[in-house]
Design an enzyme around this catalytic site. Structure first.
Site, short mmCIF file in Angstrom:
data_model
loop_
_atom_site.label_atom_id
_atom_site.label_comp_id
_atom_site.label_asym_id
_atom_site.label_seq_id
_atom_site.Cartn_x
_atom_site.Cartn_y
_atom_site.Cartn_z
N SER A 9 3.31 -3.10 12.71
CA SER A 9 3.09 -1.60 11.92
C SER A 9 1.48 -1.71 12.14
CB SER A 9 3.41 -1.75 10.75
OG SER A 9 5.37 -2.02 11.44
N LYS A 10 1.21 -2.63 11.59
CA LYS A 10 -0.80 -2.13 11.34
C LYS A 10 -1.38 -2.31 12.09
CE LYS A 10 0.80 -1.47 6.57
NZ LYS A 10 0.69 -2.13 5.11
#
Length: 190
Positions: A9-10
């Protein structure tokens, strides 16, 4: 071809663990990206889906890497299946459409998901019917007649641009054009 899909996600998260597991599963090509699963734009997932061919198998480490909601997962699984490819999850061994048992389980879960959507739709329709019986109507409220009249007069005068008409009358562009279209069809008698 065995194809892997890895996602975190990051930007500060690492794909290494997923890539190692996918290589261990024999993936010949691994699509990887660092984007939130909540976002609609996932270019590597789209590239993978576009590249799928009949007989391919897509492997993910876990279903959450592929989608965040059950609905999204089923849509993606159906899209993969429509190309003639299969889907397999390492963490969720029940999802393996390369086997008859996996196909059966996926079909059962798809049926449950469809049943849930149908129940929600049925309840929504019952709620709308109940509201109508009490005199309530759904949809957006009608625009104020005075504002519409002002907008139409300004439009017909051709004295100012549409943006100024919208500001002066306080209605939206879509509302203005909907009323103009309605007026035009009334004048034509259709």
């Amino acid at each position: 071809m065995i194809i892997g899909y890895a996602r975190v996600s990051k930007n500060d998260q690492h794909l290494d663990r997923q890539i190692d597991r996918l290589k261990k599963e024999g993936c010949e090509r691994i699509y990887q990206e660092k984007v939130s699963g909540a976002g609609k734009i996932r270019p590597e997932l789209d590239r993978m889906l576009d590249a799928l061919r009949e007989g391919d198998t897509v492997i993910v480490c876990e279903l959450t890497r592929l989608g965040r909601s059950v609905k999204e997962l089923f849509m993606l699984a159906e899209r993969i299946g429509a190309t003639g490819a299969d889907l397999r999850s390492i963490k969720e061994p029940w999802l393996d459409t390369t086997t008859p048992q996996g196909k059966l389980l996926f079909a059962v879960f798809s049926g449950v998901s469809q049943f849930e959507r149908d129940i929600i739709r049925e309840r929504t329709l019952e709620g709308l019917e109940s509201a109508r019986a009490r005199g309530r109507k759904g949809g957006r409220p009608k625009a104020d007649a005075g504002r519409i009249e002002l907008a139409m007069k300004l439009y017909d005068s051709r004295a100012c641009p549409v943006s100024d008409i919208l500001k002066a009358s306080g209605i939206s562009k879509a509302t203005l054009y909907a009323y103009l279209k309605d007026r035009e069809s009334t004048e034509k008698g259709t």
